[in-house]
Scaffold this motif. Structure first.
Motif, PDB file in Angstrom:
ATOM      1  N   VAL A  43      40.274 -99.242 -47.693  1.00  0.00           N
ATOM      2  CA  VAL A  43      40.380 -98.392 -48.934  1.00  0.00           C
ATOM      3  C   VAL A  43      38.775 -97.660 -49.246  1.00  0.00           C
ATOM      4  O   VAL A  43      39.031 -96.665 -49.498  1.00  0.00           O
ATOM      5  CB  VAL A  43      40.587 -99.423 -50.239  1.00  0.00           C
ATOM      6  N   ILE A  44      37.818 -98.381 -48.954  1.00  0.00           N
ATOM      7  CA  ILE A  44      36.699 -97.648 -48.902  1.00  0.00           C
ATOM      8  C   ILE A  44      36.496 -96.453 -48.123  1.00  0.00           C
ATOM      9  O   ILE A  44      35.797 -95.545 -48.794  1.00  0.00           O
ATOM     10  CB  ILE A  44      35.574 -98.895 -48.845  1.00  0.00           C
ATOM     11  N   LEU A  45      36.855 -96.794 -46.969  1.00  0.00           N
ATOM     12  CA  LEU A  45      36.733 -95.462 -45.912  1.00  0.00           C
ATOM     13  C   LEU A  45      37.666 -94.336 -46.288  1.00  0.00           C
ATOM     14  O   LEU A  45      37.153 -93.339 -46.162  1.00  0.00           O
ATOM     15  CB  LEU A  45      36.981 -95.998 -44.669  1.00  0.00           C
ATOM     16  N   LEU A  46      38.650 -94.857 -47.115  1.00  0.00           N
ATOM     17  CA  LEU A  46      39.419 -93.669 -47.341  1.00  0.00           C
ATOM     18  C   LEU A  46      38.838 -92.994 -48.394  1.00  0.00           C
ATOM     19  O   LEU A  46      38.947 -91.651 -48.425  1.00  0.00           O
ATOM     20  CB  LEU A  46      41.056 -94.475 -47.775  1.00  0.00           C
ATOM     21  N   VAL A  47      38.552 -93.703 -49.374  1.00  0.00           N
ATOM     22  CA  VAL A  47      37.961 -93.079 -50.709  1.00  0.00           C
ATOM     23  C   VAL A  47      36.745 -92.251 -50.244  1.00  0.00           C
ATOM     24  O   VAL A  47      36.522 -91.177 -50.616  1.00  0.00           O
ATOM     25  CB  VAL A  47      37.467 -94.018 -51.610  1.00  0.00           C
ATOM     26  N   SER A  48      35.856 -92.877 -49.154  1.00  0.00           N
ATOM     27  CA  SER A  48      34.630 -91.863 -48.749  1.00  0.00           C
ATOM     28  C   SER A  48      35.145 -90.756 -47.974  1.00  0.00           C
ATOM     29  O   SER A  48      34.483 -89.581 -48.316  1.00  0.00           O
ATOM     30  CB  SER A  48      33.891 -92.887 -47.727  1.00  0.00           C
ATOM     31  N   LEU A  50      37.871 -88.996 -48.470  1.00  0.00           N
ATOM     32  CA  LEU A  50      38.338 -88.064 -49.578  1.00  0.00           C
ATOM     33  C   LEU A  50      37.252 -87.433 -50.316  1.00  0.00           C
ATOM     34  O   LEU A  50      37.402 -86.225 -50.589  1.00  0.00           O
ATOM     35  CB  LEU A  50      39.298 -88.704 -50.659  1.00  0.00           C
ATOM     36  N   ALA A  51      36.290 -88.022 -50.625  1.00  0.00           N
ATOM     37  CA  ALA A  51      35.063 -87.590 -51.358  1.00  0.00           C
ATOM     38  C   ALA A  51      34.448 -86.383 -50.544  1.00  0.00           C
ATOM     39  O   ALA A  51      33.867 -85.339 -51.188  1.00  0.00           O
ATOM     40  CB  ALA A  51      34.121 -88.696 -51.656  1.00  0.00           C
ATOM     41  N   ALA A  52      34.197 -86.864 -49.093  1.00  0.00           N
ATOM     42  CA  ALA A  52      33.250 -86.122 -48.204  1.00  0.00           C
ATOM     43  C   ALA A  52      34.338 -84.514 -48.159  1.00  0.00           C
ATOM     44  O   ALA A  52      33.770 -83.440 -48.195  1.00  0.00           O
ATOM     45  CB  ALA A  52      33.260 -86.520 -46.943  1.00  0.00           C
ATOM     46  N   ILE A  53      35.473 -84.720 -48.000  1.00  0.00           N
ATOM     47  CA  ILE A  53      36.440 -83.610 -47.792  1.00  0.00           C
ATOM     48  C   ILE A  53      36.447 -82.926 -49.031  1.00  0.00           C
ATOM     49  O   ILE A  53      36.251 -81.566 -49.305  1.00  0.00           O
ATOM     50  CB  ILE A  53      37.796 -83.889 -47.662  1.00  0.00           C
ATOM     51  N   ALA A  54      36.543 -83.568 -50.429  1.00  0.00           N
ATOM     52  CA  ALA A  54      36.572 -82.444 -51.629  1.00  0.00           C
ATOM     53  C   ALA A  54      35.334 -81.897 -51.753  1.00  0.00           C
ATOM     54  O   ALA A  54      35.028 -80.920 -52.312  1.00  0.00           O
ATOM     55  CB  ALA A  54      36.821 -83.672 -52.715  1.00  0.00           C
TER      56      ALA A  54
END
Length: 93
Positions: A43-48, A50-54
């Motif tokens: 979950v932490i990797l996925l949120v990280s 998505l934040a980088a992509i955004a």
């Protein structure tokens, strides 16, 4: 000039003052990938991700708007990192 001396002298001070550290034990790739079995880590990797992509993807959509004279005709929307990036940006203007 004082900053330049600190960059040259600093590493020597670290070599003299820091204690020697023991070598880390080597781990296999499978041992390193085992942590991906933890759902919290995924979950932490996925949120990280998505934040980088955004954060970087925003420039794709905002650049055409800012380049339009109706919105101010900003020449560049390239983000700058720290004082070095800012100095390079202003030097190029």
């Amino acid at each position: 000039m004082a900053g330049h001396r600190a960059r040259v002298i600093g590493p020597f001070g670290l070599l003299l003052k820091l204690p020697a550290l023991p070598a880390a034990t080597a781990s296999t790739l499978s041992q390193k990938l085992t942590i991906l079995g933890d759902g919290h880590v995924l979950v932490i990797l996925l949120v990280s991700l998505l934040a980088a992509i955004a954060s970087l993807g925003m420039y794709t959509f905002i650049a055409p708007l800012l380049a339009d004279p109706a919105y101010g005709a900003v020449r560049s929307v390239t983000p700058t990192c720290g004082s070095g990036g800012s100095a390079a940006y202003w030097a190029a203007s």
